[in-house]
Write a protein that holds these residues in place. Structure first.
Motif, PDB file in Angstrom:
ATOM      1  N   UNK A 102       0.818  -1.215   0.000  1.00  0.00           N
ATOM      2  CA  UNK A 102       0.000   0.000   0.000  1.00  0.00           C
ATOM      3  C   UNK A 102       0.853   1.266   0.000  1.00  0.00           C
ATOM      4  N   UNK A 103       2.168   1.122   0.116  1.00  0.00           N
ATOM      5  CA  UNK A 103       3.042   2.293   0.150  1.00  0.00           C
ATOM      6  C   UNK A 103       2.975   3.109  -1.136  1.00  0.00           C
ATOM      7  N   UNK A 104       2.691   2.432  -2.251  1.00  0.00           N
ATOM      8  CA  UNK A 104       2.720   3.130  -3.530  1.00  0.00           C
ATOM      9  C   UNK A 104       1.560   4.100  -3.688  1.00  0.00           C
ATOM     10  N   UNK A 105       0.595   4.052  -2.768  1.00  0.00           N
ATOM     11  CA  UNK A 105      -0.480   5.034  -2.815  1.00  0.00           C
ATOM     12  C   UNK A 105      -0.120   6.326  -2.089  1.00  0.00           C
ATOM     13  N   UNK A 106       1.074   6.392  -1.497  1.00  0.00           N
ATOM     14  CA  UNK A 106       1.448   7.556  -0.693  1.00  0.00           C
ATOM     15  C   UNK A 106       2.182   8.632  -1.501  1.00  0.00           C
ATOM     16  N   UNK A 107       3.195   8.328  -2.336  1.00  0.00           N
ATOM     17  CA  UNK A 107       3.919   9.397  -3.028  1.00  0.00           C
ATOM     18  C   UNK A 107       3.024  10.285  -3.880  1.00  0.00           C
ATOM     19  N   UNK A 108       1.936   9.727  -4.415  1.00  0.00           N
ATOM     20  CA  UNK A 108       1.052  10.531  -5.251  1.00  0.00           C
ATOM     21  C   UNK A 108       0.390  11.672  -4.513  1.00  0.00           C
ATOM     22  N   UNK A 127      11.010  15.883   0.294  1.00  0.00           N
ATOM     23  CA  UNK A 127      10.962  15.801   1.752  1.00  0.00           C
ATOM     24  C   UNK A 127       9.558  15.459   2.233  1.00  0.00           C
ATOM     25  N   UNK A 128       8.548  16.034   1.590  1.00  0.00           N
ATOM     26  CA  UNK A 128       7.165  15.713   1.958  1.00  0.00           C
ATOM     27  C   UNK A 128       6.849  14.246   1.682  1.00  0.00           C
ATOM     28  N   UNK A 129       7.358  13.729   0.575  1.00  0.00           N
ATOM     29  CA  UNK A 129       7.143  12.310   0.266  1.00  0.00           C
ATOM     30  C   UNK A 129       7.770  11.422   1.330  1.00  0.00           C
ATOM     31  N   UNK A 130       9.002  11.733   1.719  1.00  0.00           N
ATOM     32  CA  UNK A 130       9.654  10.940   2.756  1.00  0.00           C
ATOM     33  C   UNK A 130       8.916  11.009   4.074  1.00  0.00           C
ATOM     34  N   UNK A 131       8.455  12.201   4.445  1.00  0.00           N
ATOM     35  CA  UNK A 131       7.694  12.335   5.688  1.00  0.00           C
ATOM     36  C   UNK A 131       6.382  11.562   5.618  1.00  0.00           C
ATOM     37  N   UNK A 132       5.717  11.612   4.476  1.00  0.00           N
ATOM     38  CA  UNK A 132       4.448  10.901   4.322  1.00  0.00           C
ATOM     39  C   UNK A 132       4.639   9.394   4.432  1.00  0.00           C
ATOM     40  N   UNK A 133       5.686   8.880   3.815  1.00  0.00           N
ATOM     41  CA  UNK A 133       5.940   7.443   3.876  1.00  0.00           C
ATOM     42  C   UNK A 133       6.212   7.000   5.311  1.00  0.00           C
ATOM     43  N   UNK A 180      10.910  10.163  12.606  1.00  0.00           N
ATOM     44  CA  UNK A 180      11.600  10.364  11.334  1.00  0.00           C
ATOM     45  C   UNK A 180      10.760  11.200  10.375  1.00  0.00           C
ATOM     46  N   UNK A 181       9.449  10.948  10.348  1.00  0.00           N
ATOM     47  CA  UNK A 181       8.581  11.726   9.476  1.00  0.00           C
ATOM     48  C   UNK A 181       8.548  13.194   9.841  1.00  0.00           C
TER      49      UNK A 181
END
Length: 446
Positions: A102-108, A127-133, A180-181
């Protein structure tokens, strides 16, 4: 005959000694033993192991004997030092706990947020993508920690009730990932950190309390909306240190700044993400529906919820396709004459204008065609599983509807990016679909 009666108990004892250990309330007997079943969930929506399912597959955990010890001749997971890759089994357990498919639904989320504020992906977006993941995975670990007693009955194959991951390890992972996020969001600026803090608070509140209340679906929807706003805020406000002449240190221009425009700094504040609010609300509405369906995935039995979510999905698709149209008036010189008549437009051009005025909008534009195609992919991914769950509200089909709703977030994010005028970003988001589909065949997203 007497010899046969005397030999019968010995035969029964021998037969029982080779059987796998039994379960009591979904947990294997014996302290420190692992679960004796392993459900290979698929991305199409796996089912929880049935009570009468036979013993483990060769790739699953090793069965245990009646005294809680592993059988030496069982072709399952070997003990340490036997040469078998035990770390690979632990890695798989963590992949199931964190639901990595389900991680692939986050970067979008971050990419759609960047497109909504009219910026290309840059340092702040990364940076926002990394925090979201990190925050997303923290929520997954915390979710299983909070539901460990419930999963021991309903889904004993999950990593914590099966004994493959300890509750303390799951809770510790949730704390480390949350920290970390927030650290990554802080690198993108104070406005991004404020949004990320609200997102982290929502995730923890949902997993620890709100999940089992009527506000659970709304909390999850708010978390997904905040995730998109995090990407918009970090992209719009991220800056790099500049010299007195306005040139960045090192001679490079800041991210997401075209030409000689000055970078948007922290003074823009949360107002910088206001253009992304419609996209955030659309994604939040979809998440609300998926969460509402997921509340019935263990027991099933709900027909009205999948139907209502299917209607919501259709309405969201129509909202994405809707665009503002130019007002069409009548010429003042003579009654009944349209603007096309006054301009002398006839034939194919008039037909094209009528087609552009249809609900689909300007279908002759390439970007509009891309938006329509991506919206159709969204409907195709989310719609059929919801319809099947409404017709047959069994746990397997309900889980399949939840998995379809999670995967449908990717084409929805891509459609929102295309609607905002970012076709390259939209295609990049859609590139995550094959990866999500491939990994979901190994690890269930639900």
């Amino acid at each position: 005959m007497r010899r046969l009666r005397n030999a019968l108990p010995a035969v029964l004892v021998s037969a029982l000694s080779v059987l796998p250990a039994g379960r009591r309330n979904g947990v294997a007997h014996g302290a420190g033993t692992t679960a004796v079943t392993d459900d290979r969930l698929s991305g199409a929506g796996g089912t929880a192991p049935a009570p009468d399912r036979p013993g483990p597959t060769p790739a699953g955990p090793a069965p245990t004997g009646r005294n809680g010890r592993r059988s030496a001749d069982t072709p399952g997971r070997a003990d340490a030092g036997s040469g078998r890759p035990a770390p690979r089994e632990r890695l798989r357990a963590w992949a199931e706990l964190l639901r990595v498919s389900a991680l692939f639904s986050v970067p979008g989320d971050a990419l759609a947020g960047a497109a909504a504020v009219g910026r290309g992906p840059g340092r702040g977006t990364a940076l926002a993508m990394g925090a979201s993941l990190c925050l997303y995975e923290a929520g997954m670990a915390l979710n299983d920690w909070a539901d460990r007693d419930e999963d021991a009955v309903d889904r004993p194959h999950r990593p914590i009730p099966s004994g493959r991951i300890s509750p303390a390890a799951a809770l510790g992972a949730a704390g480390v990932l949350t920290a970390a996020g927030l650290a990554l969001a802080a690198r993108a600026g104070r406005p991004a950190l404020c949004v990320a803090t609200g997102l982290a608070a929502t995730v923890w509140a949902y997993d620890l309390h709100l999940k089992h209340t009527k506000a659970g679906s709304a909390a999850m929807a708010a978390a997904r909306s905040l995730d998109l706003l995090l990407g918009a805020t970090a992209t719009a406000t991220a800056t790099v240190p500049v010299t007195g002449s306005g040139t960045p240190r090192g001679g490079r221009r800041p991210d997401n700044v075209a030409g000689g425009a000055a970078p948007a700094g922290p003074r823009g504040g949360p107002a910088a993400c206001l253009p992304a609010l419609p996209a955030a609300l659309a994604l939040g509405a979809h998440t609300y529906g998926v969460t509402a369906v997921s509340r019935h995935e263990a027991q099933g039995g709900s027909t009205g919820t999948p139907l209502a979510v299917l209607a919501t999905t259709t309405a969201l698709a129509a909202a994405v396709l809707r665009e503002p149209r130019e007002p069409r008036g009548r010429t003042p010189d003579r009654p009944g004459a349209t603007r096309a008549d006054a301009e002398g437009i006839t034939g194919a051009e008039a037909f094209t204008r009528r087609l552009d005025a249809s609900p689909l909008g300007k279908v002759t534009y390439p970007l509009r065609l891309l938006t329509i195609a991506l919206t159709g992919a969204y409907l195709r991914t989310a719609g059929p599983p919801l319809l099947h769950a409404a017709l047959n509200p069994s746990p397997p089909l309900t889980q399949r509807a939840v998995g379809g709703g999670i995967r449908a977030m990717i084409p929805l994010q891509a459609a929102l990016a295309a609607r905002a005028g970012a076709p390259v970003t939209a295609l990049a988001v859609m590139g995550l679909v094959p990866l999500a589909r491939s990994l979901s065949r190994k690890v269930s997203p639900t």
